[in-house]
Design an enzyme around this catalytic site. Sequence first.
Site, PDB file in Angstrom:
ATOM      1  CD  GLU A  52      -2.535   0.898   2.878  1.00  0.00           C
ATOM      2  OE1 GLU A  52      -2.120   0.071   3.712  1.00  0.00           O
ATOM      3  OE2 GLU A  52      -3.549   1.587   3.079  1.00  0.00           O
ATOM      4  CB  CYS A  83      -4.071  -2.291   4.279  1.00  0.00           C
ATOM      5  SG  CYS A  83      -3.095  -2.564   5.781  1.00  0.00           S
ATOM      6  CE  LYS A 135      -7.188   0.591   3.807  1.00  0.00           C
ATOM      7  NZ  LYS A 135      -5.990   1.077   4.541  1.00  0.00           N
TER       8      LYS A 135
END
Length: 271
Positions: free
Chosen positions: A45, A149, A116
């Site tokens: 990331e 993540c 995300k």
Amino acid sequence: MSDDHATYSFSALQTDPAFGEVTANLDAVERHLEGLRTDLLVLPELFASGYSFVDKDELLGLAEPFDGGETTERLRGWSRGTGGMIVAGFPERDGDKVYNSAAVVANGELLDCYRKVHLFGFEYDVYEPGDRPFAVQEHAGLRVGTMICFDWMYPEAARTLVLRGADVIAHPSNLVLPGWCQRTMLVRALENRVYTVTANRYGTEHRPPRPALHFTGSSRIASPRGEAVADAPAVGVTLLQTTADIVLARDKRVPSGNDVLAERRPDFYER
Ligand code: ACM
């Protein structure tokens, strides 16, 4: 890819980027990729920018467009060299909005930009939450789903990617909780009978007034059997590599004969 079109090579690069040193971080990654051929490469990331932005202005100064940004231009070049797909995190600028995104590239082309969905802690101060569905991209017969993540904490993310056909989940990460995700990804892989490739960073960022963040390294590739097939140490630049059997990832049966996807009972689940 092998002759029988069933095996693919997966790679993850674990790094320790210097905050804000985008070009230097890109140059360092490029050196580590020299000569690498792989069907899928996952990078962490925000692998070139660093993670701990103190405010939105600072983030706007380092955020880049998906099409034509320094980071995605470099990814395009690298994908010509590796010959496969690359999934890598970057701060994506779209007008005055910034997303914590992952670019998906192959053959020098931009395939997709995942934003995300599940932001982590302070990220809400500076990023917009992702506004696009979980998506799967196919290249040379390999179907790659992307999450970033903290999406690991939500089983729905991995499950949705698998319902959409992912053979492997690419998972760029900057993990800070002690071993939680690394352990959980074995379960995400097992319960979905899918490969997962978590590329994490290591090292520390301390950017006051934010607290110091210690990234946990220990990048991991997990198999549909819920086994770790490649593990990085907690500290140190590491290139993980494994060979993956896609026939295994497409067979959703467990030893009892149950097909864990086909036998889901969505009528009984909360929407
Ligand atoms: C995280 O989502 N970067 C912990």
